[in-house]
Design an enzyme around this catalytic site. Structure first.
Site, PDB file in Angstrom:
ATOM      1  N   HIS A  68     -26.031 -17.444  16.624  1.00  0.00           N
ATOM      2  CA  HIS A  68     -25.196 -17.873  17.825  1.00  0.00           C
ATOM      3  C   HIS A  68     -23.622 -17.423  17.704  1.00  0.00           C
ATOM      4  CE1 HIS A  68     -28.244 -21.007  18.973  1.00  0.00           C
ATOM      5  NE2 HIS A  68     -28.278 -21.148  17.648  1.00  0.00           N
TER       6      HIS A  68
ATOM      7  N   SER B  83      -8.379   6.676  23.579  1.00  0.00           N
ATOM      8  CA  SER B  83      -7.885   6.140  24.997  1.00  0.00           C
ATOM      9  C   SER B  83      -6.893   7.069  25.555  1.00  0.00           C
ATOM     10  CB  SER B  83      -7.024   4.822  24.667  1.00  0.00           C
ATOM     11  OG  SER B  83      -6.462   4.152  25.937  1.00  0.00           O
TER      12      SER B  83
END
Length: 442
Positions: A141, A262
């Site tokens: 999880h 970027s």
């Protein structure tokens, strides 16, 4: 086909030149078969084998008028021959040529995919042994569970690809078939022996029964198998993307000199290749549904499958081939950070050892319910400390969970200090790694 995601070795198998060459190979095999059966004279057969050729531009010109690609192809071939051209496509229907030729393309393409998978498996195996005992936290999880090793993560990926390899090899047998049974598959205009000779010449197996086409469950088997491979590719890619998250930073894609992450933020190092693999996997999986729908044709056939296959056959093989090579590159050059893995393993103050303590208490006569309460109440204290931003270790450098357990009077009545401390031993969780590796890799 998007050239950006195409390797030359695979793309060449799906060019128009390759397509028509496969068609011609089938037609020549049929002429040879008719010669064996006594219909085509040896001289005519030899002329066809030697001289038959096609011209792609001419095929395109003819198709504008005929609106039928196979007829356009046959007309172009006939123009390269003399009277012997009457034996080309004798007793055959278009799908005899197309389906048998496509089988040749699929076979060679799938062989390449199989080699790609073997390549990826070797890379995974190498990295698995490299990190066989590299400790990290296992997550369920998305939450820390218990200690594992990065080698075990890789072993699971390898084992999954091992199943894919078996499926791909079996699928190769399923698609490696041809037909020359005529318009309705009844062999009314050609004996069964013709099909047997054609397939033998081309290294294919005759389909036991066909109508006008080779049944498309074979193609569906291919694309569902390819979709499974794509899902494993994405599974690995998503895990790598998670490992590279700044908050995790246990592994990352290799960032080459001069690479930019970027246009706006010079510091960025992004998992762009893994993200790309996720996208490619989605594209490959999307082809499984139309392949399954192609199984359903009207009666002996229609051509609703044809337009679909013009997309999914070349694009499916080309994309999966590219994705496997990209995945191999990512895995081979993956930068792993064992120190960060250990840092994250200690992030929850020893909570990863909770089950070990839980399982010791029943040995001391404590019910499982009571044992769970004892361990959980101390674990919740640690969570509260973490929520407040406190470090996972106390002033003595020991984990908070160990501290709270040692302070628990009810627990101390059942377990000694040494017995409690013994539960905080990482080697307990790696004792069977060798045996697991033996099962996976040997």
């Amino acid at each position: 086909m998007v050239e950006r995601y195409a390797r030359k070795e695979m793309a060449e198998k799906w060019t128009m030149q390759a397509k028509y060459q496969a068609w011609l190979d089938v037609e020549i095999a049929a002429v040879k078969a008719w010669h064996k059966l006594g219909l085509v004279p040896k001289e005519d057969m030899e002329k066809i084998v030697k001289n038959a050729k096609f011209d792609i531009k001419r095929i395109e010109e003819i198709e504008k008028e005929t609106k039928h690609d196979v007829i356009a192809f046959l007309t172009s071939v006939a123009e390269s021959l003399g009277e012997e051209s009457r034996w080309v496509h004798y007793g055959m229907t278009s799908s005899d040529t197309i389906d048998t030729a496509v089988a040749l393309q699929m076979r060679e393409s799938l062989k390449l995919i199989i080699e790609d998978v073997k390549m990826v498996m070797e890379t995974i195996k190498k990295r698995a042994y490299e990190h066989k005992m590299t400790l990290m936290v296992g997550r369920s999880h998305g939450i820390h569970g218990e200690p594992i090793t990065f080698g075990l993560v890789l072993a699971i990926w390898y084992d999954e690809f091992k199943r894919h390899l078996k499926n791909l090899e079996e699928t190769l047998e399923v698609i490696n078939v041809g037909k020359a049974s005529g318009a309705m598959g009844n062999f009314a205009h050609a004996p069964i022996e013709l099909e047997e000779y054609v397939c033998e010449e081309l290294g294919l197996k005759p389909v036991p029964a066909s109508n006008q086409v080779v049944q498309r469950d074979r193609y569906a088997r291919l694309f569902t198998t390819m979709a499974l491979v794509a899902s494993t590719i994405e599974k690995i890619a998503v895990n790598i993307r998670h490992f590279q998250r700044t908050e995790v930073y246990e592994a990352e894609e290799y960032f080459s000199k001069g690479q930019k992450g970027s246009s706006a933020m010079p510091h960025k190092r992004n998992p762009v290749l893994s993200e790309n693999l996720t996208g490619l996997a989605r594209q490959i999986r999307s082809m499984a549904i139309p392949a399954l729908e192609n199984v359903v044709l009207w009666h002996e056939r229609d051509i609703s499958h044809s337009s679909v296959e013009r997309f999914i056959l070349p694009d499916g093989f080309i994309t999966l081939d590219f994705a496997l090579h990209r995945l191999n590159n990512v895995l081979a050059n993956l930068v792993v950070y064992p120190k960060n893995m250990m840092k994250n393993l200690n992030l929850t103050g020893g909570l990863v050892f909770s089950q070990r303590v839980l399982l010791e208490l029943p040995k001391k006569g404590v019910s499982r319910e009571d044992a769970y309460k004892i361990v959980q109440r101390n674990a919740m204290k640690v969570w509260e400390e973490i929520q407040e931003g406190h470090p996972p270790l106390n002033e003595k450098g020991e984990s908070l969970f160990l501290q709270y357990l040692l302070e628990d009077k009810e627990l101390r009545e059942k377990m000694s200090d040494d017995e409690i401390r013994e539960c905080f031993d990482y080697s307990y969780y790696t004792k069977n790694v060798d045996k697991i590796f033996d099962r996976v890799f040997k």
